[in-house]
Design a protein around this motif. Structure first.
Motif, mmCIF file in Angstrom:
data_model
loop_
_atom_site.group_PDB
_atom_site.id
_atom_site.type_symbol
_atom_site.label_atom_id
_atom_site.label_comp_id
_atom_site.label_asym_id
_atom_site.label_seq_id
_atom_site.Cartn_x
_atom_site.Cartn_y
_atom_site.Cartn_z
ATOM 1 N N ALA A 58 44.086 25.565 32.769
ATOM 2 C CA ALA A 58 45.288 25.113 33.433
ATOM 3 C C ALA A 58 46.551 25.364 33.526
ATOM 4 O O ALA A 58 47.292 25.513 34.441
ATOM 5 C CB ALA A 58 45.038 23.553 33.457
ATOM 6 N N GLU A 59 46.826 26.116 32.141
ATOM 7 C CA GLU A 59 48.234 26.315 32.088
ATOM 8 C C GLU A 59 48.810 27.802 32.406
ATOM 9 O O GLU A 59 49.611 28.394 32.333
ATOM 10 C CB GLU A 59 48.545 25.900 30.468
ATOM 11 C CG GLU A 59 48.609 24.555 30.119
ATOM 12 C CD GLU A 59 48.778 24.075 28.833
ATOM 13 O OE1 GLU A 59 49.273 25.026 28.112
ATOM 14 O OE2 GLU A 59 48.786 22.985 28.431
ATOM 15 N N LEU A 60 47.472 28.692 32.257
ATOM 16 C CA LEU A 60 47.722 30.126 32.419
ATOM 17 C C LEU A 60 47.603 30.486 33.846
ATOM 18 O O LEU A 60 47.503 29.752 34.761
ATOM 19 C CB LEU A 60 46.154 30.983 31.618
ATOM 20 C CG LEU A 60 46.183 30.723 30.295
ATOM 21 C CD1 LEU A 60 44.787 30.964 29.833
ATOM 22 C CD2 LEU A 60 47.401 31.296 29.561
ATOM 23 N N PRO A 61 48.403 31.822 34.126
ATOM 24 C CA PRO A 61 48.463 32.147 35.442
ATOM 25 C C PRO A 61 47.217 32.035 36.384
ATOM 26 O O PRO A 61 45.832 32.182 35.621
ATOM 27 C CB PRO A 61 48.776 33.539 35.329
ATOM 28 C CG PRO A 61 49.437 33.775 34.028
ATOM 29 C CD PRO A 61 48.766 32.537 33.168
ATOM 30 N N LEU A 83 41.843 37.718 31.079
ATOM 31 C CA LEU A 83 42.302 39.070 31.205
ATOM 32 C C LEU A 83 42.795 39.113 32.776
ATOM 33 O O LEU A 83 42.315 38.790 33.707
ATOM 34 C CB LEU A 83 41.186 40.194 31.185
ATOM 35 C CG LEU A 83 41.546 41.559 31.553
ATOM 36 C CD1 LEU A 83 42.703 42.099 30.578
ATOM 37 C CD2 LEU A 83 40.332 42.305 31.502
ATOM 38 N N TYR A 84 44.094 39.741 32.848
ATOM 39 C CA TYR A 84 44.755 40.000 34.107
ATOM 40 C C TYR A 84 45.051 41.386 34.278
ATOM 41 O O TYR A 84 45.879 42.179 33.250
ATOM 42 C CB TYR A 84 46.144 39.111 34.008
ATOM 43 C CG TYR A 84 46.105 37.676 34.024
ATOM 44 C CD1 TYR A 84 45.824 36.730 35.123
ATOM 45 C CD2 TYR A 84 45.764 36.936 32.593
ATOM 46 C CE1 TYR A 84 45.587 35.326 34.993
ATOM 47 C CE2 TYR A 84 45.692 35.549 32.508
ATOM 48 C CZ TYR A 84 45.324 34.745 33.807
ATOM 49 O OH TYR A 84 45.070 33.465 33.689
ATOM 50 N N CYS A 85 44.882 42.014 35.283
ATOM 51 C CA CYS A 85 45.152 43.550 35.725
ATOM 52 C C CYS A 85 46.063 43.589 36.870
ATOM 53 O O CYS A 85 45.634 42.956 37.827
ATOM 54 C CB CYS A 85 43.804 44.256 35.711
ATOM 55 S SG CYS A 85 42.966 44.372 34.133
ATOM 56 N N HIS A 86 47.189 43.852 36.803
ATOM 57 C CA HIS A 86 48.189 44.077 38.019
ATOM 58 C C HIS A 86 48.403 45.590 38.001
ATOM 59 O O HIS A 86 49.277 46.019 36.903
ATOM 60 C CB HIS A 86 49.315 43.372 37.687
ATOM 61 C CG HIS A 86 49.043 41.644 37.624
ATOM 62 N ND1 HIS A 86 48.546 41.018 38.575
ATOM 63 C CD2 HIS A 86 48.976 40.926 36.620
ATOM 64 C CE1 HIS A 86 48.275 39.735 38.499
ATOM 65 N NE2 HIS A 86 48.492 39.795 37.284
ATOM 66 N N ASP A 87 48.356 46.016 39.114
ATOM 67 C CA ASP A 87 48.427 47.653 39.188
ATOM 68 C C ASP A 87 48.014 48.225 37.984
ATOM 69 O O ASP A 87 46.724 48.266 37.851
ATOM 70 C CB ASP A 87 50.139 47.960 39.352
ATOM 71 C CG ASP A 87 50.949 47.317 40.614
ATOM 72 O OD1 ASP A 87 50.237 47.082 41.547
ATOM 73 O OD2 ASP A 87 51.987 46.703 40.277
ATOM 74 N N GLN A 88 48.544 48.960 37.122
ATOM 75 C CA GLN A 88 47.916 49.636 36.249
ATOM 76 C C GLN A 88 48.055 49.015 34.859
ATOM 77 O O GLN A 88 47.837 49.581 33.970
ATOM 78 C CB GLN A 88 48.339 51.126 36.078
ATOM 79 C CG GLN A 88 47.901 51.992 37.188
ATOM 80 C CD GLN A 88 46.469 52.050 37.345
ATOM 81 O OE1 GLN A 88 45.814 52.423 36.160
ATOM 82 N NE2 GLN A 88 45.847 51.904 38.413
ATOM 83 N N GLU A 89 49.002 48.043 34.782
ATOM 84 C CA GLU A 89 49.143 47.133 33.761
ATOM 85 C C GLU A 89 48.118 46.179 33.343
ATOM 86 O O GLU A 89 47.653 45.528 34.012
ATOM 87 C CB GLU A 89 50.687 46.714 33.513
ATOM 88 C CG GLU A 89 51.669 47.818 33.747
ATOM 89 C CD GLU A 89 52.970 47.352 33.740
ATOM 90 O OE1 GLU A 89 53.826 48.012 33.434
ATOM 91 O OE2 GLU A 89 53.038 46.023 33.942
ATOM 92 N N PHE A 90 48.058 45.434 32.054
ATOM 93 C CA PHE A 90 47.170 44.594 31.937
ATOM 94 C C PHE A 90 48.006 43.497 30.905
ATOM 95 O O PHE A 90 48.767 43.821 30.107
ATOM 96 C CB PHE A 90 45.811 44.769 31.334
ATOM 97 C CG PHE A 90 46.001 45.329 30.064
ATOM 98 C CD1 PHE A 90 45.759 44.290 28.819
ATOM 99 C CD2 PHE A 90 46.248 46.705 29.742
ATOM 100 C CE1 PHE A 90 45.696 44.799 27.635
ATOM 101 C CE2 PHE A 90 46.140 47.104 28.321
ATOM 102 C CZ PHE A 90 46.057 46.125 27.259
#
Length: 131
Positions: A58-61, A83-90
């Motif tokens: 609940a606290e994480l994005p 795990l979060y992947c945005h564009d080419q970054e993680f």
């Protein structure tokens, strides 16, 4: 090489890493296009692991790319990661649970093609009995 994270916690970080700072029990290590931040979570003795994981979730994005849960071994109760992947970054938010305590680790990298180091480091987290 195994790196100390404080309070008996440690992890393996391969290659040339530089200790950057320790503030409020949070340790930061940096390497070329990578970073790792680690800090202890609050005590959770009065809640079970499922309640703690639900609270963390609940606290994480929102909208993680993946969630991972693993049973424990080598003195670790269990592990959970988002795990979060945005564009080419993680960004990998990893949690390691040991005897009523847990360590939060946050790994970031400049390329999603290079995730093995983060998962390997997260899985290497241990806590010494006397620490």
């Amino acid at each position: 090489m195994r790196r100390s994270l404080g309070d008996g916690w440690s992890m393996k970080l391969s290659g040339p890493w530089t200790w950057e700072t320790t503030d409020d029990c949070v340790t930061t290590w940096r390497a070329s296009s990578r970073a790792m931040r680690a800090g202890p979570g609050p005590s959770w003795r009065c809640a079970d692991g499922a309640d703690i994981i639900a609270s963390l979730d609940a606290e994480l994005p929102p909208d993680p790319t993946a969630k991972v849960g693993e049973g424990g071994r080598d003195g670790v109760g269990h592990r959970a990661a988002w795990l979060y992947c945005h564009d080419q970054e993680f960004t990998l938010y990893g949690f390691t649970f040991v005897d009523g305590a847990y360590l939060e680790t946050v790994f970031t990298g400049a390329t999603t093609a290079d995730l093995e180091w983060a998962f390997g480091a997260w899985r290497s987290v241990t806590r010494s009995v006397d620490g």
